[in-house]
Design an enzyme around this catalytic site. Structure first.
Site, PDB file in Angstrom:
ATOM      1  N   LYS A   1       0.848  -1.266   0.020  1.00 46.12           N
ATOM      2  CA  LYS A   1       0.061  -0.084   0.171  1.00 46.12           C
ATOM      3  C   LYS A   1       0.916   1.453   0.017  1.00 46.12           C
ATOM      4  O   LYS A   1       0.618   2.210  -0.626  1.00 46.12           O
ATOM      5  CB  LYS A   1      -0.972  -0.093   1.208  1.00 46.12           C
TER       6      LYS A   1
ATOM      7  N   LYS B   1     -10.436  -5.434  -5.991  1.00 44.66           N
ATOM      8  CA  LYS B   1     -11.068  -4.309  -6.461  1.00 44.66           C
ATOM      9  C   LYS B   1     -10.070  -3.084  -7.015  1.00 44.66           C
ATOM     10  O   LYS B   1     -10.275  -2.518  -7.915  1.00 44.66           O
ATOM     11  CB  LYS B   1     -11.996  -3.598  -5.290  1.00 44.66           C
TER      12      LYS B   1
ATOM     13  N   LYS C   1      -3.943 -11.555  -7.651  1.00 46.96           N
ATOM     14  CA  LYS C   1      -5.111 -11.901  -6.719  1.00 46.96           C
ATOM     15  C   LYS C   1      -6.355 -10.892  -7.406  1.00 46.96           C
ATOM     16  O   LYS C   1      -6.115  -9.834  -7.544  1.00 46.96           O
ATOM     17  CB  LYS C   1      -4.767 -11.536  -5.304  1.00 46.96           C
TER      18      LYS C   1
HETATM   19  P1  TYM Z   1     -10.906  -7.899   2.632  1.00 46.42           P
HETATM   20  O1  TYM Z   1     -12.098  -6.925   3.058  1.00 46.42           O
HETATM   21  O2  TYM Z   1      -9.683  -7.253   1.771  1.00 46.42           O
HETATM   22  O3  TYM Z   1     -11.259  -9.175   2.095  1.00 46.42           O
HETATM   23  C1  TYM Z   1     -12.293 -10.041   2.918  1.00 46.42           C
HETATM   24  C2  TYM Z   1     -12.018 -11.567   3.008  1.00 46.42           C
HETATM   25  O4  TYM Z   1     -11.622 -11.806   1.588  1.00 46.42           O
HETATM   26  C3  TYM Z   1     -10.477 -12.630   1.357  1.00 46.42           C
HETATM   27  N1  TYM Z   1     -10.246 -12.269   0.009  1.00 46.42           N
HETATM   28  C4  TYM Z   1      -9.648 -13.384  -0.836  1.00 46.42           C
HETATM   29  N2  TYM Z   1      -9.535 -14.477  -0.680  1.00 46.42           N
HETATM   30  C5  TYM Z   1      -9.103 -15.036  -1.852  1.00 46.42           C
HETATM   31  N3  TYM Z   1      -8.645 -14.621  -2.915  1.00 46.42           N
HETATM   32  C6  TYM Z   1      -9.135 -13.209  -3.351  1.00 46.42           C
HETATM   33  N4  TYM Z   1      -8.753 -12.959  -4.299  1.00 46.42           N
HETATM   34  C7  TYM Z   1      -9.386 -12.542  -2.199  1.00 46.42           C
HETATM   35  N5  TYM Z   1      -9.798 -11.214  -1.976  1.00 46.42           N
HETATM   36  C8  TYM Z   1     -10.137 -11.082  -0.611  1.00 46.42           C
HETATM   37  C9  TYM Z   1      -9.730 -11.777   2.241  1.00 46.42           C
HETATM   38  O5  TYM Z   1      -8.559 -12.587   2.410  1.00 46.42           O
HETATM   39  C10 TYM Z   1     -10.550 -11.957   3.593  1.00 46.42           C
HETATM   40  O6  TYM Z   1     -10.488 -13.037   4.271  1.00 46.42           O
HETATM   41  N6  TYM Z   1      -8.082  -6.835   6.682  1.00 46.42           N
HETATM   42  C11 TYM Z   1      -9.265  -7.771   6.144  1.00 46.42           C
HETATM   43  C12 TYM Z   1     -10.495  -7.504   6.826  1.00 46.42           C
HETATM   44  C13 TYM Z   1     -10.529  -7.844   8.412  1.00 46.42           C
HETATM   45  C14 TYM Z   1     -10.382  -9.023   9.164  1.00 46.42           C
HETATM   46  C15 TYM Z   1     -10.465  -8.776  10.381  1.00 46.42           C
HETATM   47  C16 TYM Z   1     -10.219 -10.463   8.685  1.00 46.42           C
HETATM   48  C17 TYM Z   1     -10.504  -6.937   9.430  1.00 46.42           C
HETATM   49  N7  TYM Z   1     -10.394  -7.339  10.779  1.00 46.42           N
HETATM   50  C18 TYM Z   1     -10.163  -9.669  11.472  1.00 46.42           C
HETATM   51  C19 TYM Z   1     -10.051 -11.457   9.552  1.00 46.42           C
HETATM   52  C20 TYM Z   1     -10.019 -11.105  11.012  1.00 46.42           C
HETATM   53  C21 TYM Z   1      -9.517  -7.229   4.581  1.00 46.42           C
HETATM   54  O7  TYM Z   1      -9.135  -6.407   4.410  1.00 46.42           O
HETATM   55  O8  TYM Z   1     -10.111  -8.349   4.044  1.00 46.42           O
END
Ligand code: TYM
Length: 328
Positions: A111, A194, A191
């Site tokens: 980032k 968005k 990956k």
């Molecule tokens: P976020 O919002 O980016 O994504 C949500 C969840 O989707 C998974 N994910 C994917 N898995 C496989 N392939 C992909 N292309 C893909 N894109 C997204 C992410 O691994 C995630 O599990 N930081 C986290 C949110 C968060 C969180 C937490 C997760 C905040 N607090 C506590 C677990 C526990 C995030 O930005 O996810």
């Protein structure tokens, strides 16, 4: 019963990456675990955004999650900012989090590299807030995609350091990965995300989805229709594993490896399954959008349930740390 926690950012767009990589697993865990699922708006404010749009983004994500099968009677669904203990515990945990470890997080490095104009301390501390999310509920299992592996390792390190300094308080959480923890985007390389613009969103029209699938990357070795392909190297075949039954997967595999079918035939077969699955989700989302009072009630109930647990954890933490009780 063990506890599960996971979170998702209110991007306003659930796409095949976070749906297949995480949310489908969330749905299957609801019977075996006490589940907390959280829309993490405090995390989202680390990126530039329009405050007036945040409530709609969070709400749209809640609707998508419910439409995918998160059941408010079996899981607690809530918006992070409704439970202020998340940021409170994050501050406490930041005092036991090694600065150097945060600097090593690849998401922080990515980032900062891609948005050098927006390297704020919130992005740096992001994994600490994520750890607080999990620990507030005593979650032992965290269903996430591959991109969260490093954050979960740090969460376990934070637990060890906290327990060593203040006494046994938290349990080390373990990640739970799906069979495909990294869903690739339409380019077949990066990956699905968005921010990379390579997604298929659940809410897209059938025409838009077909347009994206039609042009999506396949096995690069299949330059001509007559070249046999290697399904294991093709992102479209990976998607078949989610949307097609075993017979169809076998037919696609055989057709691809013998050049009996072309990539467009394979994509048409995939599209049928995608349409059926996403169509069901879209219909449920439509019904929820027509009933905003129900969505409000679900989120309010979720926040109240979450807050009870979070407040009791924070009371214990305050005591351990020699801090005053809230309101005392
Ligand atoms: P976020 O919002 O980016 O994504 C949500 C969840 O989707 C998974 N994910 C994917 N898995 C496989 N392939 C992909 N292309 C893909 N894109 C997204 C992410 O691994 C995630 O599990 N930081 C986290 C949110 C968060 C969180 C937490 C997760 C905040 N607090 C506590 C677990 C526990 C995030 O930005 O996810």
């Amino acid at each position: 019963m063990e506890t599960v926690f996971s979170g998702i950012q209110p991007t306003g767009e659930l796409h095949l990456g976070n749906y297949l990589g995480a949310v489908r697993t969330w749905v299957t865990l609801q019977d075996q675990y006490r589940c907390f699922y959280c829309i993490v708006d405090y995390h989202a404010i680390t990126q530039p955004y329009e405050p007036a749009q945040m409530p709609a983004r969070a709400r749209a994500m809640a609707i998508d999650l419910l439409a995918c099968g998160i059941d408010p009677d079996r899981a607690t669904l809530f918006i992070q900012s409704a439970v202020p203990e998340h940021t409170e515990l994050a501050w406490v945990l930041s005092s036991v989090t090694p600065f150097g470890e945060l600097g090593r997080m690849t998401q922080f490095k990515d980032k900062s590299e891609h948005h050098p104009d927006n390297v704020n301390a919130g992005i740096f501390n992001y994994p600490v807030l994520q750890t607080a999310d999990i620990l507030l509920y005593g979650a032992t299992r965290v269903p996430v995609g591959e991109d969260q592996r490093q954050h979960l390792e740090l969460a376990r390190e934070i637990v060890r350091r906290f327990n060593a300094r203040f006494g046994d308080t938290f349990v080390e959480p373990q990640p739970l990965f799906s069979t495909t923890p990294k869903i690739l985007g339409l380019d077949g390389h990066a990956k699905m995300s968005k921010s990379l613009g390579n997604t298929i969103a659940l809410a897209e029209t059938e025409a838009a989805i077909w347009d994206k699938l039609r042009t999506a990357a396949t096995d690069p070795a299949r330059a001509k229709r007559s070249d046999p392909g290697t399904p294991e190297k093709c992102n479209i075949f990976t998607l078949h594993k989610f949307f097609s039954d075993a017979d169809r997967q076998a037919a696609v595999h055989a057709g691809c490896t013998t050049a009996g079918i072309g990539c467009i035939d394979c994509k048409k077969m995939l599209f049928e399954g995608v349409k059926a699955d996403l169509g069901r989700i879209a219909a449920r989302a439509e019904a929820l959008r027509a009933d905003p009072a129900r969505v409000d009630e679900i989120l309010a109930r979720g926040a109240a349930e979450a807050r009870k647990v979070a407040a009791s954890t924070m009371a214990r933490v305050r005591e351990r740390l020699g801090l005053r009780a809230a309101g005392a």
